[in-house]
Design a protein around this motif. Structure first.
Motif, PDB file in Angstrom:
ATOM      1  N   SER A  98      31.143  13.296  17.339  1.00 55.89           N
ATOM      2  CA  SER A  98      32.181  12.418  17.888  1.00 55.89           C
ATOM      3  C   SER A  98      33.541  13.115  17.928  1.00 55.89           C
ATOM      4  CB  SER A  98      32.283  11.132  17.074  1.00 55.89           C
ATOM      5  OG  SER A  98      32.801  11.400  15.789  1.00 55.89           O
ATOM      6  N   GLU A  99      34.318  12.774  18.953  1.00 58.20           N
ATOM      7  CA  GLU A  99      35.689  13.253  19.090  1.00 58.20           C
ATOM      8  C   GLU A  99      36.581  12.108  19.531  1.00 58.20           C
ATOM      9  OE1 GLU A  99      35.807  16.485  21.844  1.00 58.20           O
ATOM     10  OE2 GLU A  99      35.224  17.975  20.328  1.00 58.20           O
ATOM     11  N   GLY A 111      30.615  10.205  21.344  1.00 55.28           N
ATOM     12  CA  GLY A 111      29.763  10.692  20.268  1.00 55.28           C
ATOM     13  C   GLY A 111      28.333  10.230  20.459  1.00 55.28           C
ATOM     14  N   THR A 157      37.824  12.583  14.237  1.00 57.15           N
ATOM     15  CA  THR A 157      36.404  12.286  14.400  1.00 57.15           C
ATOM     16  C   THR A 157      36.058  11.005  13.644  1.00 57.15           C
ATOM     17  OG1 THR A 157      34.149  13.154  14.084  1.00 57.15           O
ATOM     18  CG2 THR A 157      35.767  13.680  12.389  1.00 57.15           C
ATOM     19  N   ASN A 206      32.698  10.803  12.751  1.00 54.32           N
ATOM     20  CA  ASN A 206      31.379  11.187  12.249  1.00 54.32           C
ATOM     21  C   ASN A 206      31.145  10.631  10.858  1.00 54.32           C
ATOM     22  OD1 ASN A 206      30.931  12.665  14.548  1.00 54.32           O
ATOM     23  ND2 ASN A 206      31.040  14.674  13.565  1.00 54.32           N
TER      24      ASN A 206
END
Length: 204
Positions: free
Chosen positions: A169-170, A104, A30, A32
């Motif tokens: 997010s990924e 994301g 991620t 993030n």
């Protein structure tokens, strides 16, 4: 002989199925904010320093899940106007970088522009009261990748904070795995079929 050929074909089909199953995208990580480690280069600074989780301004959208707003001071404190470059890295070792994607959502005070490995992505977001979805699907490289988000803090009167939020997010990519053990059998089966066909033709 017909039974032998039929068995080889079945094994070959199983090998192809096994290989196809490895083509599904896997979760890499991620980006993030509040989860991934970000550095930040502030206006006038020579070298970056770690970005910190900050208390959001009341007008900023709430951070969902484990994500957090990041910056250099809390959202109730003014930051100098200018560009702030937030950067994080992720590693695609063991994955096919040509299949990588990042999805994301983002919010920024005041605007955010995305770059991957030095390439502008055309993702430019203005606004801090709601999250905006984004997708990245190009400019990935094998191994370590660098994601940069340039946040611009506009000149303003009164309290003028700066902050960045990336959530949900990924990073996904297909694993770059070795050929399955069944694949050599598939090749051997094809050779055997070819041999049988040639023998039949020569007898005819």
């Amino acid at each position: 002989m017909k039974k032998f050929i039929g068995g080889v074909i079945v094994l070959a089909a199983l090998a192809v199925t096994s290989f196809a199953q490895t083509s599904e995208a896997a979760l890499v990580g991620t980006v993030n904010t509040g989860e991934a480690a970000y550095d930040m280069l502030a206006p006038g600074d020579i070298s970056p320093s770690p970005a910190i989780n900050i208390v959001r301004h009341p007008n900023w959208v709430a951070a969902p899940g484990s994500a957090e707003w990041i910056g250099q001071t809390n959202g109730n404190v003014s930051d100098p106007a200018g560009d702030y470059t937030f950067s994080t890295t992720f590693d695609l070792t063991g994955f096919d970088h040509t299949t990588a994607q990042i999805n994301g959502s983002v919010a920024a005070d005041n605007s955010a522009a995305f770059f991957l490995n030095g390439n502008a992505l055309g993702i430019n977001v203005v606004g801090f009261q709601a999250l905006t979805n984004f997708a990245i699907n190009n400019f990935f490289i094998a191994g370590e990748n660098l994601l940069e988000v340039v946040v611009t803090n506009f000149q303003g009167s009164g309290t003028n904070p700066m902050g960045l939020l990336i959530a949900g997010s990924e990073i996904t990519a297909v694993s770059a795995v070795p050929l399955p053990a069944a694949l050599p059998l598939y090749g051997a089966g094809l050779l055997a079929i070819g041999y049988v066909v040639r023998r039949r033709k020569s007898k005819a």
